[in-house]
Motif scaffolding. Structure first.
Motif, PDB file in Angstrom:
ATOM      1  N   ASN A 100      37.618  42.462  32.104  1.00 38.56           N
ATOM      2  CA  ASN A 100      38.907  41.812  32.336  1.00 38.56           C
ATOM      3  C   ASN A 100      39.708  42.576  33.384  1.00 38.56           C
ATOM      4  OD1 ASN A 100      38.113  40.077  30.259  1.00 38.56           O
ATOM      5  ND2 ASN A 100      39.037  41.381  28.701  1.00 38.56           N
ATOM      6  N   SER A 101      40.931  42.177  33.610  1.00 36.13           N
ATOM      7  CA  SER A 101      41.765  42.858  34.600  1.00 36.13           C
ATOM      8  C   SER A 101      43.228  42.739  34.213  1.00 36.13           C
ATOM      9  CB  SER A 101      41.542  42.260  35.999  1.00 36.13           C
ATOM     10  OG  SER A 101      42.055  40.939  36.059  1.00 36.13           O
ATOM     11  N   TRP A 102      44.019  43.608  34.828  1.00 36.75           N
ATOM     12  CA  TRP A 102      45.472  43.495  34.753  1.00 36.75           C
ATOM     13  C   TRP A 102      45.973  43.034  36.111  1.00 36.75           C
ATOM     14  CZ3 TRP A 102      47.554  43.471  30.177  1.00 36.75           C
ATOM     15  CH2 TRP A 102      46.989  44.220  29.137  1.00 36.75           C
ATOM     16  N   TYR A 103      46.794  42.005  36.122  1.00 38.81           N
ATOM     17  CA  TYR A 103      47.331  41.452  37.372  1.00 38.81           C
ATOM     18  C   TYR A 103      48.785  41.862  37.502  1.00 38.81           C
ATOM     19  CZ  TYR A 103      49.043  38.034  40.748  1.00 38.81           C
ATOM     20  OH  TYR A 103      49.646  37.434  41.834  1.00 38.81           O
TER      21      TYR A 103
ATOM     22  N   LYS B 152      52.622  43.872  33.932  1.00 38.13           N
ATOM     23  CA  LYS B 152      51.264  43.401  34.230  1.00 38.13           C
ATOM     24  C   LYS B 152      50.864  42.294  33.272  1.00 38.13           C
ATOM     25  CE  LYS B 152      49.103  47.116  31.486  1.00 38.13           C
ATOM     26  NZ  LYS B 152      50.370  47.707  31.029  1.00 38.13           N
ATOM     27  N   GLN B 153      49.945  41.428  33.772  1.00 43.49           N
ATOM     28  CA  GLN B 153      49.438  40.309  32.978  1.00 43.49           C
ATOM     29  C   GLN B 153      47.933  40.461  32.793  1.00 43.49           C
ATOM     30  OE1 GLN B 153      50.509  36.764  35.080  1.00 43.49           O
ATOM     31  NE2 GLN B 153      52.698  36.989  34.694  1.00 43.49           N
ATOM     32  N   HIS B 154      47.478  40.277  31.567  1.00 43.08           N
ATOM     33  CA  HIS B 154      46.057  40.404  31.267  1.00 43.08           C
ATOM     34  C   HIS B 154      45.321  39.141  31.686  1.00 43.08           C
ATOM     35  CE1 HIS B 154      42.501  40.039  28.553  1.00 43.08           C
ATOM     36  NE2 HIS B 154      42.334  41.271  28.972  1.00 43.08           N
ATOM     37  N   ARG B 155      44.167  39.314  32.351  1.00 45.64           N
ATOM     38  CA  ARG B 155      43.348  38.182  32.767  1.00 45.64           C
ATOM     39  C   ARG B 155      41.918  38.351  32.238  1.00 45.64           C
ATOM     40  NH1 ARG B 155      45.127  36.313  38.917  1.00 45.64           N
ATOM     41  NH2 ARG B 155      47.226  35.616  38.309  1.00 45.64           N
ATOM     42  N   GLU B 156      41.544  37.459  31.318  1.00 46.27           N
ATOM     43  CA  GLU B 156      40.175  37.450  30.792  1.00 46.27           C
ATOM     44  C   GLU B 156      39.191  37.157  31.933  1.00 46.27           C
ATOM     45  OE1 GLU B 156      37.697  37.568  27.173  1.00 46.27           O
ATOM     46  OE2 GLU B 156      39.723  38.197  27.699  1.00 46.27           O
ATOM     47  N   TYR B 157      38.093  37.862  31.958  1.00 50.57           N
ATOM     48  CA  TYR B 157      37.065  37.741  33.005  1.00 50.57           C
ATOM     49  C   TYR B 157      37.575  38.169  34.383  1.00 50.57           C
ATOM     50  CZ  TYR B 157      34.899  34.443  29.633  1.00 50.57           C
ATOM     51  OH  TYR B 157      34.376  33.843  28.521  1.00 50.57           O
ATOM     52  N   GLY B 158      38.675  38.891  34.464  1.00 50.94           N
ATOM     53  CA  GLY B 158      39.349  39.078  35.743  1.00 50.94           C
ATOM     54  C   GLY B 158      38.760  40.110  36.679  1.00 50.94           C
TER      55      GLY B 158
ATOM     56  N   ASN C 182      34.015  36.989  35.526  1.00 48.28           N
ATOM     57  CA  ASN C 182      33.614  35.614  35.808  1.00 48.28           C
ATOM     58  C   ASN C 182      32.379  35.642  36.700  1.00 48.28           C
ATOM     59  OD1 ASN C 182      33.310  32.962  36.672  1.00 48.28           O
ATOM     60  ND2 ASN C 182      35.504  32.583  36.743  1.00 48.28           N
TER      61      ASN C 182
END
Length: 240
Positions: free
Chosen positions: A137-140, A151-157, A165
């Protein structure tokens, strides 16, 4: 092991190419694991008809109640009836036409289910799950601070990681250093633990030919979590 209707890209030749072809699964997993993991043998059954109607395996409407245990139980029985000795294999894949399950594939230790998508990207992603790896995942953030409180969490990011992904990934995309360390591919000796401020050198962890130098940095965030720092050198960013 599937039912009678099967997509045209699901032939034995297609599956063999996916595993052993140029840029296929075996090539990629060898590169990712620093040649610690590979596929020594891969056999593909003919298309097989399972004993129950489709709704038994995927629900009615189709895709609303996917049942992995029913799939694997009947698929294994069908393969054994054709003479396959299942104890000869470390990993079993059930590949079938696409149903509306919300996922291109599913996996846990020893089993992979390909839901109408038979490409190397989704297979590598699901294979990662059989190693107990989670999604990458990632933090945006929008303020330039990777640890921003906004920050916003993004699954598969994590786009360069097949556990993110997987769609559109090129053959050089690689698991992140933390995942490689979990799998015992990246030795602790190649990971430098940071305990004080300073200047540190780290080499790219993908495509490297030497693990005798630092290819990942690890520093404690608190008593529970660590930050890992690594450099991707070879992947091409995904368009999506």
């Amino acid at each position: 092991c599937v039912e009678t209707i099967f997509p045209t890209n699901g032939t034995p030749t297609d599956f063999n190419n996916m595993v052993f072809g140029s840029g296929g699964f075996d090539t990629r997993i060898r590169r990712i694991s620093y040649n610690n993991t590979w596929i020594s043998q891969s056999d593909i059954t003919p298309v097989m008809t399972l004993p129950q109607p489709r709704s038994y395996y995927v629900g009615n409407p189709l895709g609303t109640a996917y049942d992995c245990n029913r799939w694997i139980t009947d698929a294994k029985a069908a393969a054994q009836a054709q003479g396959y000795v299942l104890t000869d294999y470390a990993q079993l894949i059930v590949a079938h036409e696409s149903y509306n399950t919300g996922a291109a594939g599913l996996a846990w230790a020893g089993y992979i289910f390909l839901n109408g998508y038979f490409g190397v990207e989704v297979t590598l992603h699901e294979y990662g799950h059989t190693f107990r790896l989670p999604h990458a995942n990632s933090w945006y953030t929008t303020d330039g601070n990777p640890i921003s409180t906004g920050k916003q969490h993004r699954e598969y990011g994590d786009a360069p990681d097949p556990m993110g992904n997987a769609w559109g990934a090129n053959q050089y995309n690689s698991f992140n250093p933390y995942f490689k360390n979990i799998c015992n591919w990246l030795p602790d000796a190649a990971v430098q633990t940071i305990t004080r401020s300073g200047t540190y050198r780290v080499y790219q962890h993908d495509g490297t030919g030497s693990l005798s130098r630092t290819v990942a940095l690890k520093l404690g965030r608190d008593q529970e979590f660590n930050y890992w720092i690594g450099i991707y050198g070879d992947p091409i960013a995904q368009s999506n």
